[in-house]
Design a protein around this motif. Structure first.
Motif, PDB file in Angstrom:
ATOM      1  N   VAL A 171      10.087   3.601  13.447  1.00 26.29           N
ATOM      2  CA  VAL A 171      11.234   2.777  13.078  1.00 26.29           C
ATOM      3  C   VAL A 171      10.919   1.321  13.399  1.00 26.29           C
ATOM      4  N   ASP A 172      11.299   0.421  12.504  1.00 28.87           N
ATOM      5  CA  ASP A 172      11.137  -1.024  12.695  1.00 28.87           C
ATOM      6  C   ASP A 172      12.483  -1.710  12.512  1.00 28.87           C
ATOM      7  N   LEU A 173      12.716  -2.735  13.292  1.00 30.18           N
ATOM      8  CA  LEU A 173      13.863  -3.624  13.121  1.00 30.18           C
ATOM      9  C   LEU A 173      13.325  -5.016  12.848  1.00 30.18           C
ATOM     10  N   ARG A 174      13.829  -5.677  11.799  1.00 30.61           N
ATOM     11  CA  ARG A 174      13.320  -7.000  11.422  1.00 30.61           C
ATOM     12  C   ARG A 174      14.459  -8.009  11.296  1.00 30.61           C
ATOM     13  N   TYR A 175      14.072  -9.265  11.482  1.00 24.69           N
ATOM     14  CA  TYR A 175      14.979 -10.389  11.229  1.00 24.69           C
ATOM     15  C   TYR A 175      14.249 -11.368  10.320  1.00 24.69           C
ATOM     16  N   ILE A 176      14.811 -11.619   9.129  1.00 22.20           N
ATOM     17  CA  ILE A 176      14.204 -12.522   8.146  1.00 22.20           C
ATOM     18  C   ILE A 176      15.039 -13.795   8.107  1.00 22.20           C
ATOM     19  N   ASP A 177      14.420 -14.914   8.494  1.00 19.83           N
ATOM     20  CA  ASP A 177      15.150 -16.168   8.715  1.00 19.83           C
ATOM     21  C   ASP A 177      15.166 -17.037   7.455  1.00 19.83           C
ATOM     22  N   ALA A 213       8.986   1.014  17.070  1.00 19.22           N
ATOM     23  CA  ALA A 213       8.627   2.113  17.966  1.00 19.22           C
ATOM     24  C   ALA A 213       8.151   3.289  17.131  1.00 19.22           C
ATOM     25  N   SER A 214       7.274   4.104  17.724  1.00 22.16           N
ATOM     26  CA  SER A 214       6.817   5.332  17.078  1.00 22.16           C
ATOM     27  C   SER A 214       6.755   6.445  18.109  1.00 22.16           C
ATOM     28  N   TYR A 215       6.843   7.701  17.616  1.00 23.87           N
ATOM     29  CA  TYR A 215       6.812   8.856  18.509  1.00 23.87           C
ATOM     30  C   TYR A 215       6.035   9.976  17.834  1.00 23.87           C
ATOM     31  N   MET A 266      12.558   2.948   8.372  1.00 26.35           N
ATOM     32  CA  MET A 266      12.308   4.201   9.072  1.00 26.35           C
ATOM     33  C   MET A 266      11.379   5.076   8.242  1.00 26.35           C
ATOM     34  N   GLY A 267      10.467   5.787   8.925  1.00 20.72           N
ATOM     35  CA  GLY A 267       9.554   6.659   8.214  1.00 20.72           C
ATOM     36  C   GLY A 267       9.146   7.849   9.054  1.00 20.72           C
ATOM     37  N   ALA A 268       8.748   8.930   8.384  1.00 20.85           N
ATOM     38  CA  ALA A 268       8.260  10.133   9.052  1.00 20.85           C
ATOM     39  C   ALA A 268       7.059  10.668   8.291  1.00 20.85           C
ATOM     40  N   GLN A 269       6.031  11.079   9.023  1.00 15.44           N
ATOM     41  CA  GLN A 269       4.849  11.689   8.423  1.00 15.44           C
ATOM     42  C   GLN A 269       4.665  13.091   8.989  1.00 15.44           C
ATOM     43  N   TYR A 270       4.357  14.051   8.109  1.00 14.49           N
ATOM     44  CA  TYR A 270       4.100  15.434   8.514  1.00 14.49           C
ATOM     45  C   TYR A 270       2.704  15.825   8.050  1.00 14.49           C
ATOM     46  N   GLN A 271       1.848  16.226   8.993  1.00 13.93           N
ATOM     47  CA  GLN A 271       0.493  16.654   8.683  1.00 13.93           C
ATOM     48  C   GLN A 271       0.535  18.135   8.317  1.00 13.93           C
ATOM     49  N   MET A 272       0.597  18.418   7.012  1.00 15.09           N
ATOM     50  CA  MET A 272       0.742  19.799   6.552  1.00 15.09           C
ATOM     51  C   MET A 272      -0.503  20.628   6.836  1.00 15.09           C
ATOM     52  N   THR A 273      -1.661  20.066   6.507  1.00 14.90           N
ATOM     53  CA  THR A 273      -2.951  20.716   6.753  1.00 14.90           C
ATOM     54  C   THR A 273      -3.913  19.644   7.226  1.00 14.90           C
ATOM     55  N   GLY A 319       0.806  -1.204   0.000  1.00  9.55           N
ATOM     56  CA  GLY A 319       0.000   0.000   0.000  1.00  9.55           C
ATOM     57  C   GLY A 319       0.842   1.258   0.000  1.00  9.55           C
ATOM     58  N   PRO A 320       0.327   2.364  -0.560  1.00  7.26           N
ATOM     59  CA  PRO A 320       1.128   3.586  -0.691  1.00  7.26           C
ATOM     60  C   PRO A 320       1.505   4.227   0.639  1.00  7.26           C
ATOM     61  N   ILE A 321       0.666   4.101   1.661  1.00  6.11           N
ATOM     62  CA  ILE A 321       0.983   4.719   2.946  1.00  6.11           C
ATOM     63  C   ILE A 321       2.129   3.970   3.621  1.00  6.11           C
ATOM     64  N   ASN A 322       2.004   2.655   3.719  1.00  3.44           N
ATOM     65  CA  ASN A 322       3.055   1.856   4.337  1.00  3.44           C
ATOM     66  C   ASN A 322       4.363   1.932   3.549  1.00  3.44           C
ATOM     67  N   ARG A 323       4.282   1.886   2.226  1.00  3.44           N
ATOM     68  CA  ARG A 323       5.482   1.959   1.395  1.00  3.44           C
ATOM     69  C   ARG A 323       6.200   3.293   1.565  1.00  3.44           C
ATOM     70  N   SER A 324       5.420   4.403   1.639  1.00  2.00           N
ATOM     71  CA  SER A 324       6.050   5.711   1.754  1.00  2.00           C
ATOM     72  C   SER A 324       6.681   5.932   3.123  1.00  2.00           C
ATOM     73  N   MET A 325       6.332   5.085   4.110  1.00  2.00           N
ATOM     74  CA  MET A 325       6.992   5.125   5.421  1.00  2.00           C
ATOM     75  C   MET A 325       8.176   4.168   5.474  1.00  2.00           C
ATOM     76  N   GLY A 326       8.638   3.693   4.323  1.00  3.43           N
ATOM     77  CA  GLY A 326       9.746   2.746   4.282  1.00  3.43           C
ATOM     78  C   GLY A 326       9.368   1.360   4.745  1.00  3.43           C
ATOM     79  N   GLY A 327       8.048   1.105   4.925  1.00  4.34           N
ATOM     80  CA  GLY A 327       7.578  -0.180   5.436  1.00  4.34           C
ATOM     81  C   GLY A 327       7.427  -0.213   6.938  1.00  4.34           C
ATOM     82  N   ALA A 328       7.770   0.865   7.652  1.00  2.00           N
ATOM     83  CA  ALA A 328       7.664   0.884   9.113  1.00  2.00           C
ATOM     84  C   ALA A 328       6.192   0.907   9.527  1.00  2.00           C
ATOM     85  N   ALA A 329       5.747  -0.091  10.284  1.00  4.24           N
ATOM     86  CA  ALA A 329       4.340  -0.170  10.682  1.00  4.24           C
ATOM     87  C   ALA A 329       4.127  -0.999  11.943  1.00  4.24           C
ATOM     88  N   THR A 330       5.169  -1.560  12.545  1.00  6.77           N
ATOM     89  CA  THR A 330       4.996  -2.454  13.688  1.00  6.77           C
ATOM     90  C   THR A 330       4.437  -1.731  14.906  1.00  6.77           C
TER      91      THR A 330
END
Length: 430
Positions: free
Chosen positions: A286-292, A274-276, A322-329, A39-50
């Motif tokens: 930011v997400d940290l993953r381990y792919i086995d 984690a998110s802030y 890692m991803g960042a979102q800014y609510q412009m309006t 999806g475009p939202i998750n992709r634009s955050m670099g995949g960070a969603a945990t």
């Protein structure tokens, strides 16, 4: 809402057509063979969603426990267009040459639903998306020794591997801060490879693996999400997706039918994040993953037995999103993301991965969403996966040893365009 209904109907019709054609759509994926987001939202955050519930698609893909953190029930529908670029070079003695992939555009669809009944602590989810894949098409090239019709050459090389996943989920909000989730996962996979180097060769060479049947797989996902003020913490575990063997029909040198099979499972993935949101109008994740990969059939094995390749020899890897979102309006939000992962393919396995150039390590993404109405928003994103390459000696299938005086190099990069719509319904959860 008339405009929203028209857009919604048009996107649904587009996705229906894409799902019909999806079995013919190979992809080159980040994280090795695993696709790094949806999806475009998750992709634009670099995949960070945990630990950052921004979309139903991202939540269902990476941590369904965050469904409880969405502001309302919603339906996400989206499409991704992949533009993979790959090339392969080889040298045998004094002969050398390069072949470029026959570039094309491949669609990857996303459908995700999150529904929370009024007053209930339970959020139900349903996702349908591509989770793994790679593929390429190298036309014959007599100047490239690996593709020559004599000597060590295979001629033209084609591969296609694609996994579609159905992901129902339940997220239970135990307290105002803590949620847990469970998701059974059902998969259907398709695979083609020509020449089929995972089969015992005929006297004249490897058979074709173009005639195959779909394979079924299954697994599960567990997740937890904790919200404490401006901080969010999350963790999830997606089990290995255990598949029935991929089965192929071919012919021997006399035209008699023969069959063979290959085991290929999707690896287990462990994620923490984690998110802030303590900075006005800004969300950081930011997400940290381990792919086995090493414990997944087909990916972890390596080497030849009786001339048949046992696996592509991937190593297990770590990744950071890692991803960042800014609510412009009130109506416009913009996002930027970065993804890094270890390369799962060591140089020593270059020869075994000519048909799976999944060596990318760095990806940068951008995206934006526009709230058209209270119920409908549209999103658009772009990502570029930067070129990376591996290089090693050609391996002799008979001896499992490098052939002196030979080398092979594979390189790949990707451009991606994502777009989608989100329909919110059922009122606010907060």
């Amino acid at each position: 809402m008339n405009a929203g209904k028209i857009i919604f109907g048009g996107v649904v019709s587009l996705l229906a057509g894409m799902f019909v054609s999806m079995s013919a759509a190979p992809a080159v994926a980040q994280y090795g063979g695993v696709i790094s987001g949806t999806g475009p939202i998750n992709r634009s955050m670099g995949g960070a969603a945990t630990a950052s519930p921004l979309s139903a698609a991202g939540a269902l893909y990476w941590n369904p426990a965050t469904l409880s953190g969405l502001k309302s029930s919603e339906l996400d529908i989206g499409a991704e267009l992949l533009f993979p670029h790959a090339q392969m070079s080889s040298t045998v003695g004094a002969a050398s040459g390069t072949t470029k992939n026959e570039d094309a555009v491949f669609p990857l669809p996303t459908i995700a639903l999150a529904f929370r009944p009024d007053g209930s602590p339970i959020t139900f989810g349903f996702g349908l998306f591509a989770v793994a894949g790679f593929g390429l098409d190298y036309a014959g090239n007599e100047a490239n020794p690996v593709q020559a019709s004599t000597g060590l050459g295979f001629g033209p090389i084609f591969s296609q591997y694609q996994v579609l996943q159905v992901a129902p989920a339940v997220s239970l909000q135990l307290t105002d801060q803590l949620s847990v989730s469970f998701s059974p996962l059902l998969d259907i996979g398709s695979a083609q490879l020509d020449p089929a180097v995972f089969a015992t060769p005929n006297p004249s060479g490897y058979p074709s693996g173009m005639h195959s049947r779909s394979s079924w797989g299954a697994g599960f996902s567990l997740g937890t999400y904790y919200k404490a003020g401006d901080w969010g913490l999350g963790a999830s575990y997606k089990s290995q997706q255990w598949f029935t063997p991929f089965r192929f029909s071919a012919e021997d040198d006399l035209g008699a039918p023969r069959s063979f099979e290959f085991n290929l499972d999707v690896p287990a993935i462990t994620s923490v994040g984690a998110s802030y949101s303590g900075i006005e109008h800004i969300l950081l994740a930011v997400d940290l993953r381990y792919i086995d990969y090493e414990n997944a059939d087909g990916f972890g094995q390596s080497g030849f037995v009786g001339g048949a390749l046992q696996g592509v020899g991937f190593e297990s890897i770590f990744a950071v999103a890692m991803g960042a979102q800014y609510q412009m309006t009130d109506a416009v939000s913009v996002r930027v993301g970065y993804l890094w992962n270890e390369n799962p393919v060591p140089d020593s396995q270059t020869s075994a991965n000519v048909a799976s150039p999944v060596v990318i390590q760095h990806q940068l993404s951008f995206g934006a969403s526009y709230q058209m109405t209270d119920a409908l928003s549209l999103s658009l994103a772009y990502a570029h996966a930067f070129e990376n390459s591996i290089q090693g000696s050609i391996i002799d299938p008979g001896t499992n040893a490098p052939i002196p005086g030979t080398s092979i190099r594979s390189a790949a990069s990707i451009d991606m365009v994502m777009f989608g719509a989100t329909v919110k319904f059922g009122g606010s959860k907060r």
